[in-house]
Design a protein around this motif. Structure first.
Motif, short mmCIF file in Angstrom:
data_model
loop_
_atom_site.label_atom_id
_atom_site.label_comp_id
_atom_site.label_asym_id
_atom_site.label_seq_id
_atom_site.Cartn_x
_atom_site.Cartn_y
_atom_site.Cartn_z
N THR A 267 40.36 49.57 39.59
CA THR A 267 40.28 48.54 38.55
C THR A 267 41.39 48.64 37.53
O THR A 267 41.32 48.02 36.47
CB THR A 267 38.91 48.64 37.82
N LEU A 272 44.64 46.77 40.76
CA LEU A 272 43.98 45.56 40.28
C LEU A 272 44.88 44.34 40.45
O LEU A 272 44.41 43.27 40.86
CB LEU A 272 43.60 45.72 38.80
N HIS A 273 46.17 44.51 40.17
CA HIS A 273 47.10 43.39 40.31
C HIS A 273 47.13 42.87 41.74
O HIS A 273 47.17 41.67 42.00
CB HIS A 273 48.50 43.83 39.87
N GLN A 276 44.07 40.84 42.50
CA GLN A 276 44.20 39.52 41.90
C GLN A 276 45.09 38.62 42.74
O GLN A 276 44.84 37.40 42.84
CB GLN A 276 44.75 39.66 40.47
N TRP A 278 45.28 38.77 45.97
CA TRP A 278 44.43 38.34 47.09
C TRP A 278 43.63 37.10 46.69
O TRP A 278 43.52 36.15 47.46
CB TRP A 278 43.47 39.45 47.50
N SER A 279 43.06 37.14 45.48
CA SER A 279 42.28 36.00 44.99
C SER A 279 43.14 34.75 44.90
O SER A 279 42.71 33.65 45.28
CB SER A 279 41.68 36.31 43.62
N GLU A 280 44.37 34.91 44.41
CA GLU A 280 45.27 33.77 44.32
C GLU A 280 45.58 33.21 45.70
O GLU A 280 45.63 32.00 45.90
CB GLU A 280 46.57 34.18 43.61
N ALA A 433 37.15 41.00 45.96
CA ALA A 433 37.99 40.61 44.82
C ALA A 433 37.13 40.11 43.67
O ALA A 433 37.40 40.41 42.50
CB ALA A 433 38.98 39.53 45.26
N THR A 437 36.99 41.97 40.05
CA THR A 437 37.40 41.17 38.89
C THR A 437 36.30 41.16 37.83
O THR A 437 36.58 41.27 36.62
CB THR A 437 37.75 39.74 39.31
#
Length: 441
Positions: A267, A272-273, A276, A278-280, A433, A437
């Protein structure tokens, strides 16, 4: 022909132009792969035939990725489709040609075995060069370590260096990933009955690879190393010992995220980046579900690569291309698993050891790819070719023993399995993810 293929890989792995400045402008790789293509030209029609592709789903999936690369620009208009689609076809086409050559050359157990030995030697040299430069024993400018910074828990900036390799392994994460393969094949060589005088060399290569992985400070590479190690334990000592090994590795896995002086957990920091990103990527896939945002367009759309080869390919190539990319690994894994299960009572120890070694390479490499975007590079397709050809060769060996093994076929049943695997993978990435998050919000 096999010797020419080894030369091709030596050029690919070691990049002579980086070691000998006078060779920098020489098109060594291009000339050698053209010679390889000429050498296997008589077998290329068979490798591209419908019958071969139906019987070899790894090859069929890789071919489908080649088709998906230009099609990924379908939603961008005809102008971009023809211009960028052609560039995408040409770019991935170079990797596809290597895959064809590897598939054409690796046609026997003896060649697979020799390829593993050569891989150990080549990767050992890569590790030795990187570590020698890092220790000041020689100077190769391209091998200068990367200096990076992260913040610790108190907000202080801490700096650390990461080991790099030659050519396509110039990124520390790529180097760590290939060093995992080097460790696995070195262990395979040193434990082989025929090793003889080569055993000390294999032991040295294994040691160099382990030390090199540590010096890269690559979390993804270290996770791949642990995954490959688990497969090796399972293959040698069975599930009960593998469960114990997994329990022992759990604290190590947790500690991997603190390998860098400033990183504490999943985290925080770069971990963490990446999640993020992956989410994008999944958001862009939702907006372009069938054919994606375009081959090699992830960084242009989002700013960075996905740091997950499968998310990267799903985002760029859409569900069509991403599913086939994932499918190549699914087919390779299923094939190796089936020949291992059926061959346990019928194949000689040397055959079983070779299956286990290739499976460990596949699992370790695939695990590392979950934190790296390496969907279009040559080493990825060398691992796939090794896995596919090993399964096919051992299937034939079992057939000679009177044992029938049904490897995956590129048919409706496989496509349905692939669709389910793709949805399951995307759902797992989304949920992971989402939970991570939420933890940091």
């Amino acid at each position: 022909m096999f010797g020419l293929f080894i030369l091709l890989n030596l050029i690919l792995f070691l990049r002579p132009g980086e070691i000998v400045p006078g060779l920098r402008a020489a098109p060594l790789y291009q000339v050698t792969i053209l010679a390889c293509l000429v050498g296997v030209s008589s077998t290329l029609p068979q490798l591209l035939s419908g019958q071969f592709l139906r019987q070899n789903p790894v090859s069929a999936c890789v071919t489908a990725v080649l088709v998906a690369a230009p099609l990924s620009f379908l939603g961008q208009g005809l102008g971009q489709l023809f211009y960028f689609g052609q560039l995408a076809f040409e770019d991935f086409g170079k990797t596809y040609l290597y895959f064809l050559v590897a598939t054409a050359v690796l046609t026997s157990a003896e060649r697979i075995e020799r390829m593993l030995v050569w891989l150990a030697l080549m990767i050992g040299v890569v590790a030795a060069l990187s570590l020698a430069h890092d220790r000041g024993l020689l100077v190769i400018p391209e091998l200068a370590a990367i200096e990076r910074s992260e913040l610790d828990e108190s907000g202080q900036k801490l700096t650390f260096t990461q080991l790099r390799g030659t050519g396509i392994f110039n990124d520390p994460n790529d180097l760590a990933m290939v060093l995992t393969v080097g460790f696995v094949v070195a262990v395979h060589t040193m434990s082989s009955p025929w090793a003889g005088a080569a055993r000390p060399i294999a032991i040295a290569v294994a040691a160099l690879c382990v030390f090199g992985i540590f010096e890269t400070k690559s979390r993804g590479g270290a996770l791949g190393f642990l995954a490959a190690g688990w497969v090796m334990v399972y293959a040698r000592w069975g599930m009960s010992k593998a469960v114990l090994a997994a329990a022992g590795m759990a604290p190590v896995a947790l500690a991997i995220f603190a390998m860098r002086e400033g990183g504490g957990s999943v985290t925080e920091g770069t971990a963490l980046h990446r999640i993020q990103l992956w989410s994008e990527g999944l958001k862009y896939l939702k907006w372009n579900p069938l054919f994606g945002v375009g081959y090699d367009r992830f960084a242009a759309e989002i700013g960075l690569v996905a740091h997950n080869s499968f998310v990267h390919c799903f985002t760029e190539l859409g569900f069509f291309g991403g599913a086939f990319f994932l499918g190549a690994f699914v087919a390779a894994g299923i094939g190796l698993r089936r020949v291992w299960q059926h061959g346990n009572d019928y194949l000689p120890p040397a055959n079983r050891a070779r299956i286990a070694t290739v499976a460990a390479c596949l699992v370790g490499y695939t695990t590392a790819m979950l934190t790296l975007s390496r969907g279009y590079v040559v080493p990825t397709y060398l691992i796939l070719a090794l896995a596919a050809r090993t399964a096919a060769i051992e299937q034939e060996s079992l057939h000679e023993e009177g044992v029938q093994v049904d490897l995956p076929q590129f048919d409706g049943a496989f496509l349905w399995t692939l669709a389910k695997a793709s949805f399951a993978f995307l759902l797992a990435i989304y949920l992971f993810a989402f939970m991570i998050t939420r933890l940091v919000m």
